[in-house]
Design a protein around this motif. Structure first.
Motif, PDB file in Angstrom:
ATOM      1  N   GLN A 186      95.482 172.024  58.131  1.00 23.49           N
ATOM      2  CA  GLN A 186      94.613 172.867  57.332  1.00 23.49           C
ATOM      3  C   GLN A 186      93.454 173.409  58.181  1.00 23.49           C
ATOM      4  O   GLN A 186      93.246 174.622  58.263  1.00 23.49           O
ATOM      5  CB  GLN A 186      94.053 172.019  56.192  1.00 23.49           C
ATOM      6  N   GLN A 187      92.760 172.509  58.821  1.00 23.78           N
ATOM      7  CA  GLN A 187      91.583 172.895  59.586  1.00 23.78           C
ATOM      8  C   GLN A 187      91.942 173.699  60.831  1.00 23.78           C
ATOM      9  O   GLN A 187      91.333 174.718  61.132  1.00 23.78           O
ATOM     10  CB  GLN A 187      90.793 171.651  60.003  1.00 23.78           C
ATOM     11  N   LEU A 188      92.930 173.200  61.543  1.00 23.81           N
ATOM     12  CA  LEU A 188      93.290 173.832  62.795  1.00 23.81           C
ATOM     13  C   LEU A 188      93.793 175.244  62.549  1.00 23.81           C
ATOM     14  O   LEU A 188      93.417 176.186  63.252  1.00 23.81           O
ATOM     15  CB  LEU A 188      94.352 172.996  63.505  1.00 23.81           C
ATOM     16  N   THR A 189      94.607 175.392  61.556  1.00 21.79           N
ATOM     17  CA  THR A 189      95.125 176.719  61.230  1.00 21.79           C
ATOM     18  C   THR A 189      93.978 177.672  60.930  1.00 21.79           C
ATOM     19  O   THR A 189      93.937 178.790  61.441  1.00 21.79           O
ATOM     20  CB  THR A 189      96.077 176.641  60.021  1.00 21.79           C
ATOM     21  N   ARG A 190      93.054 177.203  60.118  1.00 18.89           N
ATOM     22  CA  ARG A 190      91.903 178.047  59.802  1.00 18.89           C
ATOM     23  C   ARG A 190      91.193 178.532  61.067  1.00 18.89           C
ATOM     24  O   ARG A 190      90.906 179.711  61.226  1.00 18.89           O
ATOM     25  CB  ARG A 190      90.931 177.262  58.913  1.00 18.89           C
ATOM     26  N   GLN A 191      90.952 177.620  61.990  1.00 17.27           N
ATOM     27  CA  GLN A 191      90.195 178.002  63.182  1.00 17.27           C
ATOM     28  C   GLN A 191      91.035 178.875  64.118  1.00 17.27           C
ATOM     29  O   GLN A 191      90.519 179.768  64.789  1.00 17.27           O
ATOM     30  CB  GLN A 191      89.678 176.777  63.927  1.00 17.27           C
ATOM     31  N   ILE A 192      92.310 178.601  64.162  1.00 15.03           N
ATOM     32  CA  ILE A 192      93.179 179.420  65.011  1.00 15.03           C
ATOM     33  C   ILE A 192      93.219 180.850  64.492  1.00 15.03           C
ATOM     34  O   ILE A 192      93.113 181.813  65.249  1.00 15.03           O
ATOM     35  CB  ILE A 192      94.598 178.817  65.062  1.00 15.03           C
ATOM     36  N   VAL A 193      93.322 180.974  63.196  1.00 19.83           N
ATOM     37  CA  VAL A 193      93.327 182.301  62.599  1.00 19.83           C
ATOM     38  C   VAL A 193      92.025 183.034  62.925  1.00 19.83           C
ATOM     39  O   VAL A 193      92.029 184.208  63.298  1.00 19.83           O
ATOM     40  CB  VAL A 193      93.539 182.211  61.074  1.00 19.83           C
ATOM     41  N   ARG A 194      90.937 182.291  62.829  1.00 15.92           N
ATOM     42  CA  ARG A 194      89.645 182.893  63.184  1.00 15.92           C
ATOM     43  C   ARG A 194      89.646 183.380  64.623  1.00 15.92           C
ATOM     44  O   ARG A 194      89.167 184.460  64.946  1.00 15.92           O
ATOM     45  CB  ARG A 194      88.545 181.841  63.032  1.00 15.92           C
ATOM     46  N   LEU A 195      90.170 182.531  65.465  1.00 19.85           N
ATOM     47  CA  LEU A 195      90.185 182.853  66.887  1.00 19.85           C
ATOM     48  C   LEU A 195      90.997 184.110  67.140  1.00 19.85           C
ATOM     49  O   LEU A 195      90.601 184.989  67.914  1.00 19.85           O
ATOM     50  CB  LEU A 195      90.785 181.667  67.646  1.00 19.85           C
ATOM     51  N   VAL A 196      92.111 184.201  66.483  1.00 19.11           N
ATOM     52  CA  VAL A 196      92.970 185.368  66.655  1.00 19.11           C
ATOM     53  C   VAL A 196      92.246 186.626  66.163  1.00 19.11           C
ATOM     54  O   VAL A 196      92.254 187.659  66.830  1.00 19.11           O
ATOM     55  CB  VAL A 196      94.302 185.185  65.888  1.00 19.11           C
TER      56      VAL A 196
END
Lengths: 229, 229
Positions: A186-196
DNA sequence: AAAACAATTTGAACGTGTTTAAAAAAGATG
DNA sequence: CATCTTTTTTAAACACGTTCAAATTGTTTT
């Protein structure tokens, strides 16, 4: 209804029997003689229908992929929000294995052997791998994701690798119902999406350009008719 | 000089013989009977000294770790620049396996099995794992790395996982001299270091705080006497 | 229906990692 | 040295994935 050869029917029966045994006694604890006996066959006859023991769970993997695919389509239909789609896909993939973690573990063993045809990176798995990457492609295409244009074509494969990583984590996750994987995902996906997303603001010179160069060096994009994409 | 039991001496000899065979014929192609014969022992006697076949390369892994550790120390002595240290450590770890990729592959097979004591994530590997993480701790401590304070204590283990990932990539990298791994490692490390540095500018509310919360949920830090750190 | 061919099954055997009960060798103790 | 104990070695056997030559069954052709 398509006519099925006797062999096909038998293989189906053997698969069912095998899965029953695997789920009850575990993969390692189930012997080929067990399976043959349960099917009222000699070991040799069993091998006429399956080339080897792992081929049976390989079929399980194959089938589970179809469930996964269907679930993904449902997710895509329900939302255009990229983050939700990505977490949805990841959860869908894991949910397929919820009741048979050991089988995924067994598959994973050959997963890290480059020479094993069961490795998700190998040629033998090309079909399923490509199909999975195709799902990621669809996930991106009709979503609300905005990102640097040059990065976009690399994303499907990158997310596929992310999925592999999450599955690995899940295998080792001994927490109740693998809740830790859930939290991480949940958390990692959120941050990865942000990064992208973040790649849209210009940072090309020192960050994105060399990174994309490396990506292309490592795994060049295949030339593709843009029309279909 | 410490007195060595006969058993210790024999084990040493068996190890040498085994490694010769493994490197010449490969791990899978070398049979336990081969090793026993070469050592002029019966198979059973061989098993008196090693619990199983994999235990032999396990020892190889153990020993290679010492070389790795020494190389790391040399790197740390030569530079305080964090990025150089991190790439140095990664390259050092890979260089130890340059001449014996198959052995790392074999090790990796049990690596993804949570129940295998050979898995780097398992209890059986705790010692080496902790020692490696300790190296990463040293790498950070005396380096020029600046980052958000709360993130810092999680970094050693995170970098260790990064190392695992790079090793996995290396295993599958069939390019000349694994030059692709080299390129990836170089670029990725650079961007990761940037990202870590970047945590210093405030993005706590929506990015760092939840991420750290998740990290702590997944793998809580052990309480530690701060003085020694 | 006989003959020819193909698909399936059999049971024994192989290869290899590993276990085991018993023997032999080495060491310690009186 | 004789006896007891521990360490090491042995040869045979086991378990299990897999292979194989031959037998059986099923299908097609004449």
């Amino acid at each position: 209804m398509a006519k099925k050869s006797k062999s096909e029917v038998t293989a189906e029966r053997l698969y069912t029997i095998s899965m029953e045994h695997f789920l009850n006694k575990g993969f390692d604890q189930t012997t080929m003689r067990d399976l043959a006996t349960a099917a009222e066959l000699s070991p040799g006859a069993f091998y006429y229908h399956f080339p080897n023991k792992e081929a049976v769970i390989q079929q399980f993997y194959q089938r589970s992929f179809e469930t996964f695919e269907a679930e993904c389509r449902a997710v895509f239909a329900s939302t255009e929000k990229f983050e939700d789609r990505l977490t949805g896909v990841l959860k869908a993939r894991l949910s397929t294995f919820e009741d048979s973690r050991e089988l995924l573990i067994v598959l994973s063993r050959s997963a890290v052997d480059p020479r094993s045809p069961l490795s998700p990176f190998s040629d033998g798995q090309k079909e399923i791998r490509e199909a999975t990457i195709q799902i990621f492609r669809e996930m991106i295409q009709t979503s609300d994701l905005k990102c640097e244009k040059r990065l976009r074509p690399y994303l499907p494969e990158l997310f596929w690798m992310y999925l592999m990583g999450i599955m690995l984590f899940w295998i080792f996750d001994e927490s109740q119902n693998q809740e830790k994987t859930d939290a991480l995902l949940q958390q990692l996906t959120r941050q990865i999406v942000r990064l992208v997303r973040f790649t849209r603001i210009p940072l090309s010179g020192t960050v994105l350009t060399p990174l994309i160069k490396t990506l292309d060096f490592i795994r060049p994009l295949e030339p593709k008719k843009e029309s279909t994409i």
